[in-house]
Design a protein around this motif. Structure first.
Motif, PDB file in Angstrom:
ATOM      1  N   ASN A 103       0.809  -1.227   0.000  1.00  0.00           N
ATOM      2  CA  ASN A 103       0.000   0.000   0.000  1.00  0.00           C
ATOM      3  C   ASN A 103       0.838   1.271   0.000  1.00  0.00           C
ATOM      4  O   ASN A 103       0.291   2.363   0.100  1.00  0.00           O
ATOM      5  N   GLN A 104       2.168   1.104  -0.083  1.00  0.00           N
ATOM      6  CA  GLN A 104       3.096   2.246  -0.084  1.00  0.00           C
ATOM      7  C   GLN A 104       2.815   3.205   1.072  1.00  0.00           C
ATOM      8  O   GLN A 104       2.588   4.403   0.888  1.00  0.00           O
ATOM      9  N   LEU A 105       2.832   2.623   2.282  1.00  0.00           N
ATOM     10  CA  LEU A 105       2.582   3.423   3.491  1.00  0.00           C
ATOM     11  C   LEU A 105       3.828   3.445   4.364  1.00  0.00           C
ATOM     12  O   LEU A 105       4.604   2.488   4.370  1.00  0.00           O
ATOM     13  N   PRO A 106       4.013   4.521   5.134  1.00  0.00           N
ATOM     14  CA  PRO A 106       5.140   4.536   6.065  1.00  0.00           C
ATOM     15  C   PRO A 106       4.989   3.432   7.111  1.00  0.00           C
ATOM     16  O   PRO A 106       3.879   3.173   7.577  1.00  0.00           O
ATOM     17  N   LEU A 107       6.106   2.796   7.452  1.00  0.00           N
ATOM     18  CA  LEU A 107       6.087   1.724   8.460  1.00  0.00           C
ATOM     19  C   LEU A 107       6.879   2.187   9.674  1.00  0.00           C
ATOM     20  O   LEU A 107       8.044   2.580   9.565  1.00  0.00           O
ATOM     21  N   ILE A 108       6.239   2.132  10.854  1.00  0.00           N
ATOM     22  CA  ILE A 108       6.851   2.697  12.069  1.00  0.00           C
ATOM     23  C   ILE A 108       7.152   1.568  13.057  1.00  0.00           C
ATOM     24  O   ILE A 108       6.224   0.901  13.530  1.00  0.00           O
ATOM     25  N   PRO A 109       8.420   1.317  13.384  1.00  0.00           N
ATOM     26  CA  PRO A 109       8.749   0.275  14.355  1.00  0.00           C
ATOM     27  C   PRO A 109       8.534   0.786  15.781  1.00  0.00           C
ATOM     28  O   PRO A 109       8.962   1.892  16.128  1.00  0.00           O
ATOM     29  N   VAL A 110       7.858   0.009  16.621  1.00  0.00           N
ATOM     30  CA  VAL A 110       7.466   0.489  17.952  1.00  0.00           C
ATOM     31  C   VAL A 110       7.987  -0.455  19.046  1.00  0.00           C
ATOM     32  O   VAL A 110       7.945  -1.669  18.897  1.00  0.00           O
ATOM     33  N   ASP A 111       8.465   0.136  20.131  1.00  0.00           N
ATOM     34  CA  ASP A 111       8.910  -0.645  21.293  1.00  0.00           C
ATOM     35  C   ASP A 111       7.667  -1.041  22.119  1.00  0.00           C
ATOM     36  O   ASP A 111       6.881  -0.187  22.534  1.00  0.00           O
ATOM     37  N   ALA A 318      -3.833  -1.312  19.753  1.00  0.00           N
ATOM     38  CA  ALA A 318      -4.191   0.107  19.799  1.00  0.00           C
ATOM     39  C   ALA A 318      -3.056   0.902  20.445  1.00  0.00           C
ATOM     40  O   ALA A 318      -2.729   2.018  20.022  1.00  0.00           O
ATOM     41  N   MET A 319      -2.432   0.314  21.453  1.00  0.00           N
ATOM     42  CA  MET A 319      -1.314   1.015  22.109  1.00  0.00           C
ATOM     43  C   MET A 319      -0.122   1.158  21.149  1.00  0.00           C
ATOM     44  O   MET A 319       0.618   2.137  21.206  1.00  0.00           O
ATOM     45  N   ILE A 320       0.030   0.190  20.253  1.00  0.00           N
ATOM     46  CA  ILE A 320       1.132   0.239  19.270  1.00  0.00           C
ATOM     47  C   ILE A 320       0.860   1.384  18.287  1.00  0.00           C
ATOM     48  O   ILE A 320       1.748   2.197  17.973  1.00  0.00           O
ATOM     49  N   ALA A 321      -0.394   1.476  17.829  1.00  0.00           N
ATOM     50  CA  ALA A 321      -0.759   2.564  16.915  1.00  0.00           C
ATOM     51  C   ALA A 321      -0.651   3.912  17.621  1.00  0.00           C
ATOM     52  O   ALA A 321      -0.233   4.913  17.019  1.00  0.00           O
ATOM     53  N   GLY A 322      -0.986   3.946  18.936  1.00  0.00           N
ATOM     54  CA  GLY A 322      -0.904   5.204  19.708  1.00  0.00           C
ATOM     55  C   GLY A 322       0.512   5.742  19.752  1.00  0.00           C
ATOM     56  O   GLY A 322       0.757   6.911  19.420  1.00  0.00           O
ATOM     57  N   LEU A 323       1.462   4.906  20.120  1.00  0.00           N
ATOM     58  CA  LEU A 323       2.852   5.363  20.165  1.00  0.00           C
ATOM     59  C   LEU A 323       3.378   5.633  18.749  1.00  0.00           C
ATOM     60  O   LEU A 323       4.084   6.625  18.523  1.00  0.00           O
ATOM     61  N   GLY A 324       2.971   4.769  17.795  1.00  0.00           N
ATOM     62  CA  GLY A 324       3.414   4.958  16.403  1.00  0.00           C
ATOM     63  C   GLY A 324       3.034   6.347  15.903  1.00  0.00           C
ATOM     64  O   GLY A 324       3.814   7.021  15.222  1.00  0.00           O
ATOM     65  N   TYR A 325       1.843   6.783  16.275  1.00  0.00           N
ATOM     66  CA  TYR A 325       1.382   8.111  15.852  1.00  0.00           C
ATOM     67  C   TYR A 325       2.331   9.205  16.340  1.00  0.00           C
ATOM     68  O   TYR A 325       2.752  10.070  15.575  1.00  0.00           O
ATOM     69  N   TYR A 326       2.688   9.149  17.629  1.00  0.00           N
ATOM     70  CA  TYR A 326       3.566  10.198  18.175  1.00  0.00           C
ATOM     71  C   TYR A 326       4.965  10.123  17.562  1.00  0.00           C
ATOM     72  O   TYR A 326       5.605  11.147  17.331  1.00  0.00           O
ATOM     73  N   GLN A 327       5.441   8.886  17.276  1.00  0.00           N
ATOM     74  CA  GLN A 327       6.753   8.762  16.629  1.00  0.00           C
ATOM     75  C   GLN A 327       6.713   9.401  15.243  1.00  0.00           C
ATOM     76  O   GLN A 327       7.629  10.107  14.838  1.00  0.00           O
ATOM     77  N   TYR A 328       5.615   9.145  14.526  1.00  0.00           N
ATOM     78  CA  TYR A 328       5.496   9.686  13.172  1.00  0.00           C
ATOM     79  C   TYR A 328       5.413  11.217  13.205  1.00  0.00           C
ATOM     80  O   TYR A 328       6.058  11.904  12.413  1.00  0.00           O
ATOM     81  N   GLN A 329       4.647  11.741  14.155  1.00  0.00           N
ATOM     82  CA  GLN A 329       4.510  13.199  14.271  1.00  0.00           C
ATOM     83  C   GLN A 329       5.860  13.850  14.518  1.00  0.00           C
ATOM     84  O   GLN A 329       6.141  14.941  14.032  1.00  0.00           O
ATOM     85  N   SER A 330       6.694  13.153  15.293  1.00  0.00           N
ATOM     86  CA  SER A 330       7.966  13.764  15.660  1.00  0.00           C
ATOM     87  C   SER A 330       8.979  13.751  14.508  1.00  0.00           C
ATOM     88  O   SER A 330       9.687  14.731  14.304  1.00  0.00           O
ATOM     89  N   THR A 331       9.022  12.649  13.729  1.00  0.00           N
ATOM     90  CA  THR A 331       9.984  12.592  12.605  1.00  0.00           C
ATOM     91  C   THR A 331       9.339  11.927  11.391  1.00  0.00           C
ATOM     92  O   THR A 331       9.684  10.786  11.045  1.00  0.00           O
ATOM     93  N   PRO A 332       8.424  12.616  10.718  1.00  0.00           N
ATOM     94  CA  PRO A 332       7.677  11.975   9.623  1.00  0.00           C
ATOM     95  C   PRO A 332       8.553  11.467   8.488  1.00  0.00           C
ATOM     96  O   PRO A 332       8.203  10.505   7.824  1.00  0.00           O
ATOM     97  N   ASN A 333       9.693  12.106   8.282  1.00  0.00           N
ATOM     98  CA  ASN A 333      10.500  11.699   7.122  1.00  0.00           C
ATOM     99  C   ASN A 333      11.322  10.448   7.365  1.00  0.00           C
ATOM    100  O   ASN A 333      11.940   9.916   6.461  1.00  0.00           O
ATOM    101  N   GLN A 334      11.325  10.008   8.615  1.00  0.00           N
ATOM    102  CA  GLN A 334      12.180   8.865   8.941  1.00  0.00           C
ATOM    103  C   GLN A 334      11.572   7.527   8.499  1.00  0.00           C
ATOM    104  O   GLN A 334      12.258   6.530   8.382  1.00  0.00           O
ATOM    105  N   PHE A 335      10.258   7.538   8.281  1.00  0.00           N
ATOM    106  CA  PHE A 335       9.597   6.254   8.033  1.00  0.00           C
ATOM    107  C   PHE A 335       9.139   6.148   6.586  1.00  0.00           C
ATOM    108  O   PHE A 335       8.441   7.020   6.086  1.00  0.00           O
TER     109      PHE A 335
END
Ligand code: KG4
Ligand code: ZN
Length: 356
Positions: A103-111, A318-335
């Motif tokens: 789907n050509q979407l950004p992928l965010i790895p989460v702890d 849902a908690m994974i998506a929650g943290l993923g959102y904040y990671q993406y907001q902070s550095t959108p170009n990284q993913f």
């Protein structure tokens, strides 16, 4: 922004769609407990295979329940990178990679451990309140589950400092092992809580755990539960059914009281060390326990305590998506969906190492 979360670190296969980090559109968790309980614990190889079988159905149900309109497209995919069972993680990460690529979407790895903290914010606290501007930081965050007992200082949305971690058994793991001695099936935590209701929680003397590596500048304190477990193993050795009938509930109550006193003691130390802290977030499967909730009302000065809704205490996406959102907001170009895969190869890296 809508993030699809994917979780497979242990024995729950989960997918969720979350809008702007806190509004849960759908959250589906398929538990493997029935498969593993006959073995008395999670078997890693079986868990990985079960994730492989379950993901397609869990994802379809998740998409169906959210009933997204065509204008509400998924913006990114967040996936648990670690820590957890290697084979189980590999299934979730591979599945997420495939979806992101297709789907050509950004992928965010989460702890996974950090994500538990965001589980306590879901449907309760939005971006505005969870911010420096609103004065939310510094805050304390506890993650108490089957695999981890950690206390963090949250200095900002994404800045975690470990103040204390487990030196041996995690708190939930100890609940499960003690429950097994009492004749309960895995997972034993909820059963201990249930049987302890109304029983004398001072009937049995229990060892008070005071680890010497106290919290200090640049030092990490420890939680320890194996001594408590061994104490109970010795206490119940050779006891007959009559003894158990009389003492099972008292033992459960005495055990859970000291198990939680230890955590309160470390939180008290952290409050001395960081007097500006006003908030405490509590997360992880054990956060479902009411006796734990009562213990934390006894901390040495008033704190605003944030508890997850019950459905977000245990592992979920849902908690994974929650943290993923904040990671993406902070550095959108990284993913991005292609390239930079090495980020995803570091399974089990980072915080929580040694907790499994
Ligand atoms: O967060 P979680 O679902 O999985 C991990 O990431 O480990 O936590 C599961 C753990 C199990 O050890 C379970 O026994 C414990 O949380 N647990 C409880 C309660 N509910 C779940 N422990 C004590 N009291 C409860 N009510
Ligand atoms: Zn967990």
């Amino acid at each position: 922004m809508i993030v699809l979360g994917i979780e497979s670190s242990c024995d729950e296969t989960a997918c969720a769609l979350v809008e702007d980090g806190h509004k849960v559109l759908s959250s589906i968790v398929s538990s493997q407990i029935d498969i593993h309980k006959i073995y008395g614990g999670v078997i890693p190889e079986i868990a990985a295979r079960a994730h492989l079988d379950c993901f397609p159905a869990v994802l379809s149900e998740c998409l169906e329940k959210a009933s997204l309109s065509s204008s509400q497209l998924i913006d990114a995919i967040a996936v648990t990178q670690g820590p957890g069972l290697q084979g189980a993680l590999l299934v979730g990460v591979s599945y997420a990679k495939g979806l992101a690529y297709k789907n050509q979407l950004p992928l965010i790895p989460v702890d996974h451990i950090h994500a538990h903290i965001y589980g306590a914010l879901l449907e309760q606290m939005g971006e505005k309140e969870f911010s420096k501007e609103a004065g939310f930081f510094p805050s304390l965050a506890l993650v108490v589950s089957g695999g981890h007992t950690n206390l963090f200082l949250l200095e900002d949305r994404l800045s975690f400092r470990v103040l204390a971690s487990s030196r041996d058994d995690a708190c939930g793991e100890c609940f499960d092992k003690v429950a097994k001695l009492m004749g309960f099936e895995y997972p034993g935590g909820p059963k201990i809580e249930k049987i302890a209701v109304g029983a004398n929680d001072h009937f049995f003397d229990m060892p008070k755990v005071r680890i010497h590596s106290e919290l200090g500048e640049g030092r990490v304190a420890s939680f320890s539960y194996s001594g408590l477990k061994t104490h109970i193993v010795n206490l119940v050795r050779g006891k007959d059914e009559v003894w158990w009938e009389e003492n099972r509930a008292r033992l459960a109550a005495s055990f859970q009281r000291v198990a939680f006193e230890q955590i309160r003691w470390v939180v008290d130390q952290a409050m001395d060390k960081f007097p500006k802290v006003q908030n405490l977030i509590v997360a992880g499967g054990v956060a479902a326990n009411n006796c734990f909730r009562e213990q934390l009302t006894l901390v040495k000065r008033p704190l605003k305590v944030y508890w997850p809704k019950l459905k977000y205490c245990s592992d979920n996406a849902a908690m994974i998506a929650g943290l993923g959102y904040y990671q993406y907001q902070s550095t959108p170009n990284q993913f991005n969906p292609v390239g930079n895969w090495e980020t995803y190869a570091r399974f089990g890296s980072g915080l929580g190492k040694g907790d499994h």
